[in-house]
Design an enzyme around this catalytic site. Structure first.
Site, PDB file in Angstrom:
ATOM      1  CG  HIS A  55      -1.956   1.033   1.271  1.00 59.79           C
ATOM      2  ND1 HIS A  55      -1.679   2.374   1.481  1.00 59.79           N
ATOM      3  CD2 HIS A  55      -3.302   0.943   1.114  1.00 59.79           C
ATOM      4  CE1 HIS A  55      -2.821   3.054   1.454  1.00 59.79           C
ATOM      5  NE2 HIS A  55      -3.813   2.209   1.224  1.00 59.79           N
ATOM      6  CB  CYS A  70      -4.562   3.580  -1.930  1.00 63.13           C
ATOM      7  SG  CYS A  70      -5.714   4.561  -0.938  1.00 63.13           S
ATOM      8  CG  HIS A  97      -7.413   0.392  -1.044  1.00 63.00           C
ATOM      9  ND1 HIS A  97      -6.735   0.637   0.135  1.00 63.00           N
ATOM     10  CD2 HIS A  97      -7.645  -0.944  -1.084  1.00 63.00           C
ATOM     11  CE1 HIS A  97      -6.570  -0.511   0.782  1.00 63.00           C
ATOM     12  NE2 HIS A  97      -7.112  -1.484   0.053  1.00 63.00           N
ATOM     13  CG  ASP A 127      -9.691   3.405   1.004  1.00 62.65           C
ATOM     14  OD1 ASP A 127      -9.839   2.780   2.057  1.00 62.65           O
ATOM     15  OD2 ASP A 127      -8.598   3.854   0.643  1.00 62.65           O
ATOM     16  CG  HIS A 128     -10.551   5.908   4.479  1.00 61.70           C
ATOM     17  ND1 HIS A 128      -9.439   6.674   4.656  1.00 61.70           N
ATOM     18  CD2 HIS A 128     -10.187   4.652   4.833  1.00 61.70           C
ATOM     19  CE1 HIS A 128      -8.438   5.937   5.097  1.00 61.70           C
ATOM     20  NE2 HIS A 128      -8.866   4.699   5.210  1.00 61.70           N
ATOM     21  CE1 TYR A 156     -11.570   1.397   6.579  1.00 64.58           C
ATOM     22  CE2 TYR A 156     -10.825   2.877   8.299  1.00 64.58           C
ATOM     23  CZ  TYR A 156     -10.569   2.123   7.174  1.00 64.58           C
ATOM     24  OH  TYR A 156      -9.311   2.113   6.644  1.00 64.58           O
TER      25      TYR A 156
END
Length: 346
Positions: free
Chosen positions: A197, A235, A264, A309-310, A323
């Site tokens: 990552h 990501c 991501h 992702d977030h 999350y």
């Protein structure tokens, strides 16, 4: 492509029952969270986690993440024992059917934010990073930012930062290469794909070196062990926080090589000062063209794992910032919708 959702185990306020209800959701991304960093994950815990996920009608074939002990990043004499433990974790996870392992090589801190609940114009809240706030911190007096205080006691953090004063980027590169040359052959033997990552944010902070921050870094990592077992977690939000990074181009280059194993996807709004805040996934909401990024994955024939992702905290939801269920579910549906449209147009 296969759609996945991160789940933090039975303590996660988002239940597997609800995750399964997201259209197109098939896989869970999780890990063993109650074992000390650097230790071998017991096989019975891995199998119990797998059984829990599968009982909910979902699949468990990728892990995020298996943390890398700081002694490995520092190149200390203890690293060989810790790397041997890491190798055994790869073997154990492979035996349980895990195909992809996500990890990072960020010194001391994982993802870094200055607030976990910045209020946006629409009333939702998000994770955000302020360059000015970080630059004003006197690390000799301690660091107090969201999510950090529980990681290390103040004296432990200071000792660790002192050790890293001897580690520049090239030394950290050497330690990453040592690690990869030890674990990638094991991953190859087991049929596991490792997926590093990027740094978040992709720039040095507090004088700590960062070596997974741009296109050249990613290419250099892949050359250390030039095999599909050595790959990337690309990501969009982490890399997109660096103005030097064209995420669409990175997808086309490294996805075209078959070296992206985990995607991501999230959007962020970046300022000229280097600040950023996380937004809804739609291209119109942030600085990244998520539609173009998804199209790039489709164009290169990506058949790996996606993860929304977030997300923002919306509709009054509480829980682990970034999350929550609702905004990440919207992100998954948005991505799946684009992918379906691309399939039908091709």
């Amino acid at each position: 492509m296969k759609m996945s959702f991160r789940w933090f185990g039975t303590s996660d306020p988002v239940s597997l029952e609800y995750i399964r209800q997201i259209p197109g959701m098939t896989h869970i991304v999780s890990a063993i969270y109650d074992e000390p960093v650097g230790e071998v994950w017991p096989m019975e815990k891995i199998l119990a986690l797998k059984a829990t996920i599968e009982a909910a009608g979902l699949q468990f074939t990728l892990v995020e993440s298996v943390p890398v002990h700081e002694d490995i990043k520092l190149g200390k004499p203890t690293r060989d024992r810790l790397i041997a433990n890491y190798q055994q974790n790869i073997r154990n996870l492979a035996a349980a059917g895990i195909e992809v392992i996500c990890y990072n090589f960020m010194p001391v801190f994982d993802w870094t934010r200055t607030t976990l609940s910045k209020k946006l114009e629409d009333g939702s809240t998000c994770l955000a990073f302020s360059t000015k706030e970080v630059e004003e911190i006197d690390i000799s007096k301690g660091i107090s930012l969201p999510g950090w205080d529980s990681s290390y006691r103040p004296e432990e953090l200071q000792a660790l930062l002192t050790e890293y004063r001897e580690i520049d980027e090239e030394k950290l590169w050497a330690h990453l290469a040592y690690f990869l040359r030890a674990i990638i052959p094991v991953a190859e033997e087991c049929g596991v794909r490792m997926a590093i990552h990027p740094d978040d944010p992709p720039r040095p902070i507090f004088g700590l070196p960062r070596i997974v921050k741009n296109r050249d870094d990613l290419a250099r990592i892949l050359k250390i062990a030039d095999t599909p077992a050595n790959g990337l977690t690309l990501c969009s939000g982490s890399l997109g926080a660096g103005p030097q990074n064209n995420v669409e181009a990175l997808v086309r280059e490294f996805g075209g090589m078959g070296r992206i194993h985990f995607a991501h996807l999230r959007n962020i709004k970046v300022t000229p000062e280097g600040d950023f805040e996380e937004t809804a996934h739609l291209s119109s909401c942030g600085s990244l063209d998520i539609a173009a990024i998804v199209k790039a994955y489709h164009d290169v024939g990506f058949d790996g794992y996606f993860r929304p992702d977030h997300g923002r905290m919306i509709w009054g939801e509480t829980g682990k910032p970034g999350y929550g269920l609702y905004d990440r579910a919207l992100g998954a549906v948005y991505i799946n919708g684009m992918w379906e449209a691309l399939d039908k147009a091709s």
